[in-house]
Scaffold this motif. Sequence first.
Motif, mmCIF file in Angstrom:
data_model
loop_
_atom_site.group_PDB
_atom_site.id
_atom_site.type_symbol
_atom_site.label_atom_id
_atom_site.label_comp_id
_atom_site.label_asym_id
_atom_site.label_seq_id
_atom_site.Cartn_x
_atom_site.Cartn_y
_atom_site.Cartn_z
ATOM 1 N N LYS A 2 0.659 -1.337 0.104
ATOM 2 C CA LYS A 2 0.185 -0.080 -0.059
ATOM 3 C C LYS A 2 0.867 1.158 0.110
ATOM 4 O O LYS A 2 1.966 1.325 0.399
ATOM 5 N N ASN A 3 0.493 2.362 -0.733
ATOM 6 C CA ASN A 3 1.045 3.452 -0.648
ATOM 7 C C ASN A 3 1.232 4.075 0.638
ATOM 8 O O ASN A 3 -0.096 4.081 1.617
ATOM 9 N N GLU A 4 2.352 4.535 1.041
ATOM 10 C CA GLU A 4 2.371 5.056 2.695
ATOM 11 C C GLU A 4 1.551 6.391 2.832
ATOM 12 O O GLU A 4 1.097 6.633 4.178
ATOM 13 N N MET A 5 0.980 7.129 1.811
ATOM 14 C CA MET A 5 0.174 8.274 1.965
ATOM 15 C C MET A 5 -1.254 7.761 1.910
ATOM 16 O O MET A 5 -2.206 8.389 2.343
ATOM 17 N N GLN A 6 -1.525 6.317 1.876
ATOM 18 C CA GLN A 6 -3.105 6.018 1.872
ATOM 19 C C GLN A 6 -3.568 5.924 3.230
ATOM 20 O O GLN A 6 -2.601 5.643 4.141
ATOM 21 N N VAL A 7 -4.740 6.301 3.439
ATOM 22 C CA VAL A 7 -5.426 6.103 4.936
ATOM 23 C C VAL A 7 -6.099 4.838 4.998
ATOM 24 O O VAL A 7 -6.284 4.111 3.909
ATOM 25 N N SER A 8 -6.487 4.502 6.187
ATOM 26 C CA SER A 8 -6.958 3.112 6.441
ATOM 27 C C SER A 8 -8.458 3.190 6.289
ATOM 28 O O SER A 8 -9.201 2.155 6.543
ATOM 29 N N ALA A 9 -9.150 4.401 6.635
ATOM 30 C CA ALA A 9 -10.560 4.507 6.725
ATOM 31 C C ALA A 9 -11.185 5.706 6.203
ATOM 32 O O ALA A 9 -10.388 6.702 6.320
ATOM 33 N N ALA A 79 -7.491 8.662 9.477
ATOM 34 C CA ALA A 79 -8.554 8.588 8.689
ATOM 35 C C ALA A 79 -9.084 9.829 7.764
ATOM 36 O O ALA A 79 -8.433 10.742 8.044
ATOM 37 N N ALA A 80 -9.441 9.533 6.730
ATOM 38 C CA ALA A 80 -9.761 10.698 5.890
ATOM 39 C C ALA A 80 -10.934 11.202 6.241
ATOM 40 O O ALA A 80 -12.009 10.424 6.236
ATOM 41 N N ILE A 81 -11.434 12.496 6.354
ATOM 42 C CA ILE A 81 -12.808 12.975 6.657
ATOM 43 C C ILE A 81 -13.183 13.958 5.723
ATOM 44 O O ILE A 81 -12.439 14.840 5.360
ATOM 45 N N GLY A 82 -14.406 14.019 5.085
ATOM 46 C CA GLY A 82 -15.060 14.816 4.223
ATOM 47 C C GLY A 82 -16.299 14.987 4.465
ATOM 48 O O GLY A 82 -16.925 14.376 5.503
ATOM 49 N N GLY A 83 -17.159 15.488 3.659
ATOM 50 C CA GLY A 83 -18.359 15.383 3.571
ATOM 51 C C GLY A 83 -19.365 16.470 3.060
ATOM 52 O O GLY A 83 -18.566 17.207 1.999
ATOM 53 N N TRP A 84 -20.635 16.560 3.002
ATOM 54 C CA TRP A 84 -21.406 17.678 2.367
ATOM 55 C C TRP A 84 -21.965 18.723 3.289
ATOM 56 O O TRP A 84 -22.090 18.205 4.356
ATOM 57 N N ASN A 148 -8.495 11.120 -1.985
ATOM 58 C CA ASN A 148 -7.966 11.146 -0.872
ATOM 59 C C ASN A 148 -6.959 9.927 -0.688
ATOM 60 O O ASN A 148 -6.707 9.464 0.510
ATOM 61 N N SER A 149 -7.133 8.903 -1.672
ATOM 62 C CA SER A 149 -6.344 7.552 -1.704
ATOM 63 C C SER A 149 -6.952 6.736 -0.541
ATOM 64 O O SER A 149 -6.038 6.271 0.326
ATOM 65 N N VAL A 150 -8.292 6.480 -0.268
ATOM 66 C CA VAL A 150 -8.923 5.770 0.815
ATOM 67 C C VAL A 150 -8.749 4.356 0.386
ATOM 68 O O VAL A 150 -9.413 3.876 -0.474
ATOM 69 N N ASP A 151 -7.963 3.363 1.075
ATOM 70 C CA ASP A 151 -7.959 2.332 0.781
ATOM 71 C C ASP A 151 -8.686 1.303 1.640
ATOM 72 O O ASP A 151 -8.760 0.204 1.700
ATOM 73 N N ILE A 377 -15.504 3.602 12.689
ATOM 74 C CA ILE A 377 -14.065 2.545 12.931
ATOM 75 C C ILE A 377 -14.666 1.010 13.186
ATOM 76 O O ILE A 377 -13.977 0.209 12.639
ATOM 77 N N TRP A 378 -15.695 0.807 13.747
ATOM 78 C CA TRP A 378 -16.221 -0.284 13.820
ATOM 79 C C TRP A 378 -16.925 -1.135 12.527
ATOM 80 O O TRP A 378 -16.638 -2.185 12.007
ATOM 81 N N CYS A 379 -17.289 0.065 11.630
ATOM 82 C CA CYS A 379 -17.673 -0.476 10.476
ATOM 83 C C CYS A 379 -16.572 -1.074 9.454
ATOM 84 O O CYS A 379 -16.690 -2.141 8.789
ATOM 85 N N ASP A 380 -15.532 -0.186 9.557
ATOM 86 C CA ASP A 380 -14.090 -0.362 8.715
ATOM 87 C C ASP A 380 -13.938 -1.923 9.157
ATOM 88 O O ASP A 380 -13.290 -2.791 8.476
ATOM 89 N N TYR A 381 -13.590 -2.031 10.585
ATOM 90 C CA TYR A 381 -13.073 -3.128 11.104
ATOM 91 C C TYR A 381 -14.071 -4.472 10.814
ATOM 92 O O TYR A 381 -13.638 -5.548 10.461
ATOM 93 N N PHE A 382 -15.334 -4.365 10.762
ATOM 94 C CA PHE A 382 -16.291 -5.337 10.625
ATOM 95 C C PHE A 382 -16.075 -5.890 9.062
ATOM 96 O O PHE A 382 -16.206 -7.152 8.889
ATOM 97 N N VAL A 383 -16.296 -4.917 8.521
ATOM 98 C CA VAL A 383 -15.973 -5.112 6.837
ATOM 99 C C VAL A 383 -14.723 -5.865 6.607
ATOM 100 O O VAL A 383 -14.614 -6.840 5.877
ATOM 101 N N ASN A 384 -13.611 -5.417 7.292
ATOM 102 C CA ASN A 384 -12.298 -6.105 6.983
ATOM 103 C C ASN A 384 -12.227 -7.550 7.634
ATOM 104 O O ASN A 384 -11.638 -8.506 7.008
ATOM 105 N N ASN A 385 -13.148 -7.803 8.374
ATOM 106 C CA ASN A 385 -13.168 -9.311 9.123
ATOM 107 C C ASN A 385 -14.534 -10.018 8.468
ATOM 108 O O ASN A 385 -14.786 -10.952 9.143
ATOM 109 N N ASN A 386 -15.142 -9.418 7.541
ATOM 110 C CA ASN A 386 -16.106 -10.135 6.816
ATOM 111 C C ASN A 386 -17.507 -10.390 7.863
ATOM 112 O O ASN A 386 -18.005 -11.655 8.098
ATOM 113 N N VAL A 387 -17.514 -9.589 8.846
ATOM 114 C CA VAL A 387 -18.427 -9.704 9.931
ATOM 115 C C VAL A 387 -20.018 -9.785 9.375
ATOM 116 O O VAL A 387 -20.191 -8.778 8.253
#
Length: 415
Positions: A2-9, A79-84, A148-151, A377-387
């Motif tokens: 992964k690109n070092e500049m990429q964020v985790s969530a 984490a990358a944060i944005g919105g409308w 934002n290179s969100v991986d 953060i929970w959503c990211d964790y649960f998706v990554n662990n196929n919950v």
Amino acid sequence: MKNEMQVSAGILIVGLGGNNGVTLLAGQLANKHGLEWETLTGRVSANWFGCLTQIPSRGVHGGVGYQGRIKGLASASSAAIGGWDIRPTPLGQALYECRVLEPDLVRQVREEMDCTEIMKGFGIRPSSESPSTTLQPMYDIRTWKEKNSVDGHITVIWSASVERPSEAVYSTPDELLDAIHDDSNGDDISPSMLYAAAAALEGCSFVNGGSQNTLSPAMNALFDEAYRRDASGVSPKCALSKFAPYSTNKAYCLGTDYKAGQTKFKTAAVEYLRALGLTPRVIASSNHLGNNDMLNLTTKKTLNAKMRVKSDIFGPWQEENLDHKVSVMYCPYIGDEKRDFVEYTSLGFLGSPHTMVTYTRCMDSILCVPLMVDAAIWCDYFVNNNVSAGDAAKATAYLFKVPEGDAKGVDPGFF
């Protein structure tokens, strides 16, 4: 690699310029840069207090805090944060105007926040607006993720004001998508429903932080990756084909309305009374604050939506003859500071009355932001662990006043 500049969530907030959105962003910058600032009681260092996913465990048996205990929990600081938002006010200026955080902290993050992009949001869709314009959030999510290179997983959070409840009823995701695509505002499709549908179609989780009825069986079914996967390549006339290309990635639909302040403690207090073997009989509460969300509750339909979730918090406990009263008051001078008073009366040994009173005051956004962080953060964790969607909904039920969808009927106690 992964690109070092990429964020985790990624965290995308509908209503980014509101009190919750700017407080969350300021908090992240404070933690990322290790800021310190002066307060009336002394010098304070940045922290993630209140965020169970971000603080380390403490206590003899592990206690609260999951950072370091659960491998793979993302860091909110990276984490990358944005919105409308429907308002163009620069975010640093919005933070200054909301008067939630200490001036010394606001001074340090204001300039950087003013440079943060705000995607153009929308309120009620004009009948002349086309479906492609309406699902602009799909394009927004896609381009924001790339920019934002969100991986990691992206969670879209409704943090705008409470809407009036939608009166439309859809029994299947196909009916819902057809109504969204062909709507002329006669089907009562609310903005939150459009953002939620866009999240599902982009493989992002959606969290309903408001008390409107965004979640429904049809909306929940749209988030089932099996539905989006199995419908691929079917008839070009099917509802999903109208929104191609879309994602089949796992995503969750969670809510409704964060259990942040009075309601969270009220639940814990009644849990305590029940644990003692007492029988709750009357819970009379009032709360008042002066932020925009409370102002919005001066409208009868939006107030009814809030009263529904506030009144239903004890439902799964089936406490018969419990007289639960709630009143809310808009007091502009108080701003974002939430104040509440609750009296609890229960029956104890031999039917003797037991009464206790609680009084709480805290900035509303300070109470809410940690729940927004933890949900993402929970959503990211649960998706990554196929919950599974059901397990994810049950595990995060503690975050909401009325857990809906797969979490419906979960024990409302905090512990």
